[in-house]
Design a protein around this motif. Structure first.
Motif, PDB file in Angstrom:
ATOM      1  N   TYR A 148       0.806  -1.210   0.000  1.00  0.00           N
ATOM      2  CA  TYR A 148       0.000   0.000   0.000  1.00  0.00           C
ATOM      3  C   TYR A 148       0.846   1.271   0.000  1.00  0.00           C
ATOM      4  O   TYR A 148       0.296   2.372  -0.073  1.00  0.00           O
ATOM      5  N   GLN A 149       2.145   1.104   0.066  1.00  0.00           N
ATOM      6  CA  GLN A 149       3.036   2.264   0.000  1.00  0.00           C
ATOM      7  C   GLN A 149       3.170   2.775  -1.430  1.00  0.00           C
ATOM      8  O   GLN A 149       3.639   3.896  -1.651  1.00  0.00           O
ATOM      9  N   HIS A 150       2.776   1.966  -2.394  1.00  0.00           N
ATOM     10  CA  HIS A 150       2.896   2.345  -3.804  1.00  0.00           C
ATOM     11  C   HIS A 150       1.542   2.231  -4.507  1.00  0.00           C
ATOM     12  O   HIS A 150       1.421   1.658  -5.593  1.00  0.00           O
ATOM     13  N   LEU A 151       0.517   2.787  -3.865  1.00  0.00           N
ATOM     14  CA  LEU A 151      -0.831   2.754  -4.422  1.00  0.00           C
ATOM     15  C   LEU A 151      -0.930   3.685  -5.627  1.00  0.00           C
ATOM     16  O   LEU A 151      -0.513   4.837  -5.572  1.00  0.00           O
ATOM     17  N   THR A 152      -1.520   3.163  -6.713  1.00  0.00           N
ATOM     18  CA  THR A 152      -1.781   3.972  -7.898  1.00  0.00           C
ATOM     19  C   THR A 152      -3.284   4.115  -8.088  1.00  0.00           C
ATOM     20  O   THR A 152      -4.028   3.136  -8.021  1.00  0.00           O
ATOM     21  N   LEU A 153      -3.726   5.345  -8.323  1.00  0.00           N
ATOM     22  CA  LEU A 153      -5.118   5.609  -8.686  1.00  0.00           C
ATOM     23  C   LEU A 153      -5.185   5.930 -10.168  1.00  0.00           C
ATOM     24  O   LEU A 153      -4.381   6.722 -10.678  1.00  0.00           O
ATOM     25  N   ILE A 154      -6.145   5.307 -10.858  1.00  0.00           N
ATOM     26  CA  ILE A 154      -6.396   5.608 -12.263  1.00  0.00           C
ATOM     27  C   ILE A 154      -7.871   5.935 -12.411  1.00  0.00           C
ATOM     28  O   ILE A 154      -8.725   5.284 -11.793  1.00  0.00           O
ATOM     29  N   GLY A 155      -8.206   6.937 -13.210  1.00  0.00           N
ATOM     30  CA  GLY A 155      -9.607   7.267 -13.419  1.00  0.00           C
ATOM     31  C   GLY A 155      -9.826   7.919 -14.763  1.00  0.00           C
ATOM     32  O   GLY A 155      -8.985   8.689 -15.237  1.00  0.00           O
ATOM     33  N   HIS A 156     -10.960   7.591 -15.383  1.00  0.00           N
ATOM     34  CA  HIS A 156     -11.331   8.187 -16.666  1.00  0.00           C
ATOM     35  C   HIS A 156     -12.468   9.183 -16.479  1.00  0.00           C
ATOM     36  O   HIS A 156     -13.433   8.905 -15.760  1.00  0.00           O
ATOM     37  N   SER A 157     -12.347  10.349 -17.095  1.00  0.00           N
ATOM     38  CA  SER A 157     -13.421  11.335 -17.149  1.00  0.00           C
ATOM     39  C   SER A 157     -13.897  11.693 -15.737  1.00  0.00           C
ATOM     40  O   SER A 157     -13.097  12.146 -14.916  1.00  0.00           O
ATOM     41  N   ASN A 158     -15.160  11.462 -15.428  1.00  0.00           N
ATOM     42  CA  ASN A 158     -15.679  11.787 -14.098  1.00  0.00           C
ATOM     43  C   ASN A 158     -14.955  10.991 -13.010  1.00  0.00           C
ATOM     44  O   ASN A 158     -14.739  11.481 -11.901  1.00  0.00           O
ATOM     45  N   GLY A 159     -14.561   9.750 -13.338  1.00  0.00           N
ATOM     46  CA  GLY A 159     -13.772   8.953 -12.400  1.00  0.00           C
ATOM     47  C   GLY A 159     -12.383   9.525 -12.203  1.00  0.00           C
ATOM     48  O   GLY A 159     -11.782   9.375 -11.133  1.00  0.00           O
ATOM     49  N   GLY A 160     -11.857  10.194 -13.226  1.00  0.00           N
ATOM     50  CA  GLY A 160     -10.590  10.885 -13.082  1.00  0.00           C
ATOM     51  C   GLY A 160     -10.717  12.092 -12.176  1.00  0.00           C
ATOM     52  O   GLY A 160      -9.799  12.415 -11.412  1.00  0.00           O
ATOM     53  N   ASP A 161     -11.874  12.771 -12.241  1.00  0.00           N
ATOM     54  CA  ASP A 161     -12.120  13.886 -11.322  1.00  0.00           C
ATOM     55  C   ASP A 161     -12.200  13.392  -9.880  1.00  0.00           C
ATOM     56  O   ASP A 161     -11.685  14.039  -8.960  1.00  0.00           O
ATOM     57  N   MET A 162     -12.836  12.226  -9.681  1.00  0.00           N
ATOM     58  CA  MET A 162     -12.885  11.639  -8.335  1.00  0.00           C
ATOM     59  C   MET A 162     -11.481  11.319  -7.834  1.00  0.00           C
ATOM     60  O   MET A 162     -11.136  11.616  -6.687  1.00  0.00           O
ATOM     61  N   LEU A 177      -0.839   9.026  -9.455  1.00  0.00           N
ATOM     62  CA  LEU A 177      -2.185   9.342  -9.910  1.00  0.00           C
ATOM     63  C   LEU A 177      -2.143   9.469 -11.422  1.00  0.00           C
ATOM     64  O   LEU A 177      -1.381  10.277 -11.964  1.00  0.00           O
ATOM     65  N   ILE A 178      -2.959   8.648 -12.103  1.00  0.00           N
ATOM     66  CA  ILE A 178      -3.015   8.665 -13.570  1.00  0.00           C
ATOM     67  C   ILE A 178      -4.455   8.948 -13.967  1.00  0.00           C
ATOM     68  O   ILE A 178      -5.345   8.140 -13.697  1.00  0.00           O
ATOM     69  N   THR A 179      -4.694  10.100 -14.578  1.00  0.00           N
ATOM     70  CA  THR A 179      -6.047  10.390 -15.040  1.00  0.00           C
ATOM     71  C   THR A 179      -6.111  10.267 -16.557  1.00  0.00           C
ATOM     72  O   THR A 179      -5.147  10.567 -17.268  1.00  0.00           O
ATOM     73  N   MET A 180      -7.276   9.829 -17.014  1.00  0.00           N
ATOM     74  CA  MET A 180      -7.539   9.691 -18.440  1.00  0.00           C
ATOM     75  C   MET A 180      -8.633  10.692 -18.805  1.00  0.00           C
ATOM     76  O   MET A 180      -9.813  10.423 -18.661  1.00  0.00           O
ATOM     77  N   VAL A 192       4.686  14.602  -5.132  1.00  0.00           N
ATOM     78  CA  VAL A 192       4.266  13.399  -4.407  1.00  0.00           C
ATOM     79  C   VAL A 192       2.806  13.569  -4.030  1.00  0.00           C
ATOM     80  O   VAL A 192       2.483  14.443  -3.227  1.00  0.00           O
ATOM     81  N   PRO A 193       1.881  12.804  -4.598  1.00  0.00           N
ATOM     82  CA  PRO A 193       2.135  11.710  -5.534  1.00  0.00           C
ATOM     83  C   PRO A 193       2.565  12.194  -6.916  1.00  0.00           C
ATOM     84  O   PRO A 193       2.382  13.365  -7.257  1.00  0.00           O
ATOM     85  N   LYS A 194       3.122  11.270  -7.682  1.00  0.00           N
ATOM     86  CA  LYS A 194       3.471  11.546  -9.062  1.00  0.00           C
ATOM     87  C   LYS A 194       2.191  11.663  -9.871  1.00  0.00           C
ATOM     88  O   LYS A 194       1.284  10.862  -9.739  1.00  0.00           O
ATOM     89  N   ILE A 195       2.131  12.688 -10.735  1.00  0.00           N
ATOM     90  CA  ILE A 195       0.911  12.977 -11.482  1.00  0.00           C
ATOM     91  C   ILE A 195       1.141  12.768 -12.977  1.00  0.00           C
ATOM     92  O   ILE A 195       2.088  13.303 -13.554  1.00  0.00           O
ATOM     93  N   TYR A 196       0.229  11.995 -13.577  1.00  0.00           N
ATOM     94  CA  TYR A 196       0.243  11.758 -15.021  1.00  0.00           C
ATOM     95  C   TYR A 196      -1.185  11.946 -15.534  1.00  0.00           C
ATOM     96  O   TYR A 196      -2.139  11.556 -14.866  1.00  0.00           O
ATOM     97  N   THR A 197      -1.318  12.491 -16.741  1.00  0.00           N
ATOM     98  CA  THR A 197      -2.650  12.591 -17.318  1.00  0.00           C
ATOM     99  C   THR A 197      -2.591  12.390 -18.825  1.00  0.00           C
ATOM    100  O   THR A 197      -1.738  12.962 -19.512  1.00  0.00           O
TER     101      THR A 197
END
Length: 256
Positions: A148-162, A177-180, A192-197
């Protein structure tokens, strides 16, 4: 005390299992297993359906990382946590324990389409952020050996806003954090966290959502344009589009 009882009385309502074979599996990929279950958050009187995609193997994967995926708006019809299976299955085949959350229930109010969307949609994103936190806490209790020290969140559109809101509210819990193509909730300005979109070719983000060039450089944030339509970032995309998105996500996951 209320939060304590919310966790204490959280129970899975149902669970099913089936094997899923990744259609694009490579020789070094794991076979993927799918489990579905529904949690109940007592504090919010809310069901939270989730799907677990994970490697089917008898051997323990050391330091197995967790990915939580968040779907785009599906008009409250349900089943949205399955419609990105091209990506969630691929991530599981690479060894990640991938969790896809069904954020919308058929009884929920419709997502507002008029007014200041950054304001009127905020409660819906907050509901998603609360769902993510609840599921994460449940995972830590039931699957304590995951990383859990390297948790990644990914979300598309409204899920990316969440996911972006969660990253702003709980930066200490997120590694990447990776948003689509999220369009409304501003991305955290942080290293921190690292941000990608990943950005679509047909819908712009609202002003202030994306970092400018100076912020991208300062915080090492990645803003990647693509030739893919916003609505083709789920299973509706063609094989080439799916590969482009998957390759970018796998690249981001591999970076230190």
């Amino acid at each position: 005390m209320k939060n304590f009882f919310a966790v204490l009385f959280s129970i899975p309502l149902f669970i099913t299992s089936c094997a899923v074979q990744n259609k694009h599996a490579e020789s070094n990929d794991y076979e993927v297993k799918l489990d579905t279950l529904t949690f109940f958050d007592q504090s919010r009187n809310r069901k939270i359906p989730v799907a677990y995609y994970y490697p089917k193997t008898d051997k323990k994967i050391p330091n197995q990382q967790v990915i939580i995926f968040n779907h785009g708006y599906g008009f409250n019809k349900g089943g949205d946590y399955f419609v990105y299976s091209y990506l969630t299955e691929k991530l599981a085949s690479k060894g990640y324990f991938t969790v896809s959350i069904q954020h919308e229930l058929t009884t929920d109010k419709a997502l507002p389409t008029e007014g200041n969307l950054q304001l009127v949609r905020r409660p819906f994103w907050q509901n998603g952020s609360d769902n993510i936190l609840f599921v994460l806490n449940e995972l830590k209790k039931t699957k304590p050996k995951l990383d859990y020290q390297h948790l990644t969140l990914i979300g598309h559109s409204n899920g990316g806003d969440m996911a972006a809101l969660f990253g702003n509210q709980h930066p200490d819990l997120v590694y990447k954090l990776i948003t689509m193509d999220n369009r409304r909730m501003f991305l955290p300005r942080t290293s921190v966290p690292k941000i990608y979109t990943l950005r679509s070719n047909d819908y712009p983000a609202d002003e202030g959502v994306l970092p400018n060039e100076e912020e991208q450089k300062k915080y090492s944030m990645a803003v990647q344009t693509t030739s893919i339509n916003h609505s083709h970032m789920d299973n509706k995309g063609n094989d080439e589009e799916k590969k482009i998105l998957t390759d970018f996500v796998l690249q981001y996951l591999s970076e230190n």
